[in-house]
Design a protein around this motif. Sequence first.
Motif, PDB file in Angstrom:
ATOM      1  N   ILE A 152      -3.472  -2.097  -3.197  1.00 56.69           N
ATOM      2  CA  ILE A 152      -2.582  -1.069  -3.720  1.00 56.69           C
ATOM      3  C   ILE A 152      -2.793   0.227  -2.947  1.00 56.69           C
ATOM      4  N   TYR A 153      -1.808   1.094  -3.010  1.00 54.91           N
ATOM      5  CA  TYR A 153      -1.994   2.435  -2.455  1.00 54.91           C
ATOM      6  C   TYR A 153      -1.209   3.418  -3.307  1.00 54.91           C
ATOM      7  N   GLY A 154      -1.700   4.649  -3.395  1.00 53.81           N
ATOM      8  CA  GLY A 154      -1.065   5.667  -4.219  1.00 53.81           C
ATOM      9  C   GLY A 154      -0.411   6.754  -3.387  1.00 53.81           C
ATOM     10  N   ARG A 155       0.193   7.692  -4.082  1.00 54.92           N
ATOM     11  CA  ARG A 155       0.852   8.824  -3.434  1.00 54.92           C
ATOM     12  C   ARG A 155      -0.023  10.064  -3.539  1.00 54.92           C
ATOM     13  N   ASP A 177       7.669  10.710   0.764  1.00 54.21           N
ATOM     14  CA  ASP A 177       7.858   9.672  -0.256  1.00 54.21           C
ATOM     15  C   ASP A 177       9.090   8.812   0.034  1.00 54.21           C
ATOM     16  N   ILE A 178      10.122   9.424   0.582  1.00 50.82           N
ATOM     17  CA  ILE A 178      11.324   8.655   0.948  1.00 50.82           C
ATOM     18  C   ILE A 178      11.000   7.664   2.056  1.00 50.82           C
ATOM     19  N   ILE A 179      10.281   8.125   3.075  1.00 55.08           N
ATOM     20  CA  ILE A 179       9.888   7.247   4.178  1.00 55.08           C
ATOM     21  C   ILE A 179       8.987   6.131   3.670  1.00 55.08           C
ATOM     22  N   ALA A 180       8.106   6.458   2.714  1.00 59.29           N
ATOM     23  CA  ALA A 180       7.204   5.447   2.158  1.00 59.29           C
ATOM     24  C   ALA A 180       7.984   4.331   1.484  1.00 59.29           C
ATOM     25  N   GLU A 181       9.078   4.678   0.819  1.00 66.05           N
ATOM     26  CA  GLU A 181       9.912   3.661   0.172  1.00 66.05           C
ATOM     27  C   GLU A 181      10.508   2.717   1.212  1.00 66.05           C
ATOM     28  N   ARG A 183       9.361   2.141   4.310  1.00 66.53           N
ATOM     29  CA  ARG A 183       8.270   1.383   4.931  1.00 66.53           C
ATOM     30  C   ARG A 183       7.789   0.229   4.047  1.00 66.53           C
ATOM     31  N   HIS A 184       7.736   0.490   2.754  1.00 61.99           N
ATOM     32  CA  HIS A 184       7.142  -0.498   1.844  1.00 61.99           C
ATOM     33  C   HIS A 184       7.904  -1.823   1.862  1.00 61.99           C
ATOM     34  N   TYR A 185       9.160  -1.803   2.191  1.00 61.49           N
ATOM     35  CA  TYR A 185       9.984  -3.007   2.152  1.00 61.49           C
ATOM     36  C   TYR A 185       9.432  -4.095   3.069  1.00 61.49           C
ATOM     37  N   LYS A 186       9.085  -3.756   4.289  1.00 62.51           N
ATOM     38  CA  LYS A 186       8.581  -4.744   5.248  1.00 62.51           C
ATOM     39  C   LYS A 186       7.210  -4.396   5.829  1.00 62.51           C
ATOM     40  N   ARG A 187       6.833  -3.108   5.777  1.00 60.71           N
ATOM     41  CA  ARG A 187       5.583  -2.680   6.405  1.00 60.71           C
ATOM     42  C   ARG A 187       4.772  -1.760   5.487  1.00 60.71           C
ATOM     43  N   PRO A 188       4.354  -2.272   4.349  1.00 63.22           N
ATOM     44  CA  PRO A 188       3.645  -1.422   3.379  1.00 63.22           C
ATOM     45  C   PRO A 188       2.318  -0.877   3.899  1.00 63.22           C
ATOM     46  N   TYR A 189       1.713  -1.571   4.829  1.00 61.89           N
ATOM     47  CA  TYR A 189       0.413  -1.137   5.349  1.00 61.89           C
ATOM     48  C   TYR A 189       0.486   0.227   6.020  1.00 61.89           C
ATOM     49  N   ARG A 230       0.151  -9.794  -2.716  1.00 63.16           N
ATOM     50  CA  ARG A 230       1.094  -8.683  -2.736  1.00 63.16           C
ATOM     51  C   ARG A 230       0.407  -7.324  -2.549  1.00 63.16           C
ATOM     52  N   ILE A 231       1.175  -6.398  -1.940  1.00 67.13           N
ATOM     53  CA  ILE A 231       0.762  -5.006  -1.808  1.00 67.13           C
ATOM     54  C   ILE A 231       1.641  -4.180  -2.739  1.00 67.13           C
ATOM     55  N   ILE A 232       1.020  -3.352  -3.565  1.00 68.91           N
ATOM     56  CA  ILE A 232       1.751  -2.560  -4.551  1.00 68.91           C
ATOM     57  C   ILE A 232       1.611  -1.065  -4.251  1.00 68.91           C
ATOM     58  N   GLN A 233       2.724  -0.358  -4.398  1.00 72.55           N
ATOM     59  CA  GLN A 233       2.704   1.101  -4.301  1.00 72.55           C
ATOM     60  C   GLN A 233       2.607   1.687  -5.711  1.00 72.55           C
ATOM     61  N   VAL A 234       1.587   2.494  -5.953  1.00 70.86           N
ATOM     62  CA  VAL A 234       1.387   3.118  -7.264  1.00 70.86           C
ATOM     63  C   VAL A 234       2.128   4.457  -7.275  1.00 70.86           C
TER      64      VAL A 234
END
Length: 286
Positions: A152-155, A177-181, A183-189, A230-234
Amino acid sequence: MSVFSNPEWIKQYDYPFDTINRVPKSVFDEINVRLDNLISATNPLVSVIVTAYNEEINILRMISTLSCLHTKIPFEIIAINNNSTDRTQETLDNLHIKQFFQPIQGCGPARQLGHEMAAGKYILLADADCLYPPDWLNEMIKELQQPGVVCIYGRYSFIGSPEIPRWRLLVHETLKDIIAEIRHYKRPYLNAYGISMGYLRDLGLKAGYIDNDTRGDDGRLCFDLMQYGRIIQVKSRSARVWTGPRTLLRDGTLWQSLKVRISKEFRRGFSYLTPHPAHDTKNSKN
């Protein structure tokens, strides 16, 4: 999210000290009383790993925030002095937490030592120059304990000051935060930073950190963990970490930093829509 001011809870950690020798013993005593009442000496479920390089005052503030966590989850704090040349070690010696020294420079080697020495099932990463809200640990572990989640990763938000008001920093945060959304789709790392990140210890040990001083050790570990689950965005606001804007100011003024980041993200934008091919994260270039 605070638009025009910093949240009230961080004000108590604005210590007026610039060196450790000016910190009264009473400050350490107050923090240690809270730590003694909160930290689990045996069988912690969570290990919070903090790496520090020349952070003698910042890590005092940071540990103080951890001592005020609102949680019933048993946890421990492990601090890694990564070859500091200031008085970081003296700060750690005065705090009731586990600590180790890593002479090999780099966050990768420091965090590797930290999770090797950890006793918890879950690892949470934290940075020495950040402030952690009372519900941070609860919110992070709630997501990490979901079925199939391995990382997981947070903001995070930036602390405003009279020189740099909060509303100007909020512009950077919103775009980030917009870019993070995306990125998370295919490259959450690419969003996984040690400022606020967690994973299962056993899988983290299997994947391992890079063993040298190369940037992106946190994201590289996350990439290697993707094969396991799975990788989760908190996104919870109560888990949002606060930090100073010094990383932004590396590019000069806030405006210069914004231009650099917009240009960089524009060039990379389309790449975020496809997964990154498997590669050797331990030796690849950034």
